[in-house]
Design a protein around this motif. Structure first.
Motif, PDB file in Angstrom:
ATOM      1  N   UNK A   1       0.809  -1.224   0.000  1.00 19.69           N
ATOM      2  CA  UNK A   1       0.000   0.000   0.000  1.00 19.69           C
ATOM      3  C   UNK A   1       0.842   1.274   0.000  1.00 19.69           C
ATOM      4  N   UNK A   2       2.151   1.145  -0.024  1.00 16.37           N
ATOM      5  CA  UNK A   2       3.011   2.331  -0.050  1.00 16.37           C
ATOM      6  C   UNK A   2       2.870   3.039  -1.393  1.00 16.37           C
ATOM      7  N   UNK A   3       3.036   4.366  -1.383  1.00  9.84           N
ATOM      8  CA  UNK A   3       2.905   5.194  -2.584  1.00  9.84           C
ATOM      9  C   UNK A   3       4.278   5.726  -2.953  1.00  9.84           C
ATOM     10  N   UNK A   4       4.607   5.666  -4.256  1.00  7.94           N
ATOM     11  CA  UNK A   4       5.887   6.202  -4.730  1.00  7.94           C
ATOM     12  C   UNK A   4       5.609   7.258  -5.788  1.00  7.94           C
ATOM     13  N   UNK A   5       6.376   8.338  -5.723  1.00 11.42           N
ATOM     14  CA  UNK A   5       6.285   9.412  -6.710  1.00 11.42           C
ATOM     15  C   UNK A   5       7.665   9.583  -7.329  1.00 11.42           C
ATOM     16  N   UNK A   6       7.712   9.623  -8.641  1.00 10.64           N
ATOM     17  CA  UNK A   6       8.968   9.867  -9.349  1.00 10.64           C
ATOM     18  C   UNK A   6       9.091  11.365  -9.599  1.00 10.64           C
ATOM     19  N   UNK A   7       9.910  12.020  -8.809  1.00  4.61           N
ATOM     20  CA  UNK A   7      10.108  13.464  -8.907  1.00  4.61           C
ATOM     21  C   UNK A   7      11.495  13.755  -9.479  1.00  4.61           C
ATOM     22  N   UNK A   8      11.770  15.029  -9.700  1.00  5.92           N
ATOM     23  CA  UNK A   8      13.078  15.423 -10.230  1.00  5.92           C
ATOM     24  C   UNK A   8      14.216  15.012  -9.314  1.00  5.92           C
ATOM     25  N   UNK A   9      13.976  15.013  -8.030  1.00  4.18           N
ATOM     26  CA  UNK A   9      15.036  14.667  -7.067  1.00  4.18           C
ATOM     27  C   UNK A   9      15.114  13.167  -6.781  1.00  4.18           C
ATOM     28  N   UNK A  10      14.316  12.383  -7.482  1.00  3.64           N
ATOM     29  CA  UNK A  10      14.329  10.933  -7.302  1.00  3.64           C
ATOM     30  C   UNK A  10      12.992  10.429  -6.791  1.00  3.64           C
ATOM     31  N   UNK A  11      12.960   9.202  -6.335  1.00  2.00           N
ATOM     32  CA  UNK A  11      11.716   8.609  -5.839  1.00  2.00           C
ATOM     33  C   UNK A  11      11.403   9.134  -4.441  1.00  2.00           C
ATOM     34  N   UNK A  12      10.137   9.469  -4.252  1.00  3.17           N
ATOM     35  CA  UNK A  12       9.647   9.913  -2.956  1.00  3.17           C
ATOM     36  C   UNK A  12       8.602   8.906  -2.506  1.00  3.17           C
TER      37      UNK A  12
END
Length: 60
Positions: A26-37
């Motif tokens: 259930x964890x959420x990952x976001x691919x941002x400019x600074x890497x995965x959040x």
């Protein structure tokens, strides 16, 4: 992505490795400019409006 070591929530610092397997999904990952959040399920639920606000207008 599922096998990334040392994943921690970017808001509360909780470790994904401490969660049972069904909760780790259930964890959420976001691919941002600074890497995965990463966000744990509890922080993702609290901050869902922030996440939805980043969706493009075409999504709605």
């Amino acid at each position: 992505m599922a096998d990334e070591p040392h994943v921690r929530c970017s808001r509360c610092g909780r470790s994904r490795a401490d969660d049972p397997p069904f909760r780790a999904l259930a964890w959420v990952v976001e691919n941002a400019e600074r890497g995965r959040i990463w966000l744990c399920p509890d922080c993702a639920r609290i901050h869902v409006r922030d996440i939805e606000g980043k969706l493009p207008d075409e999504y709605w």
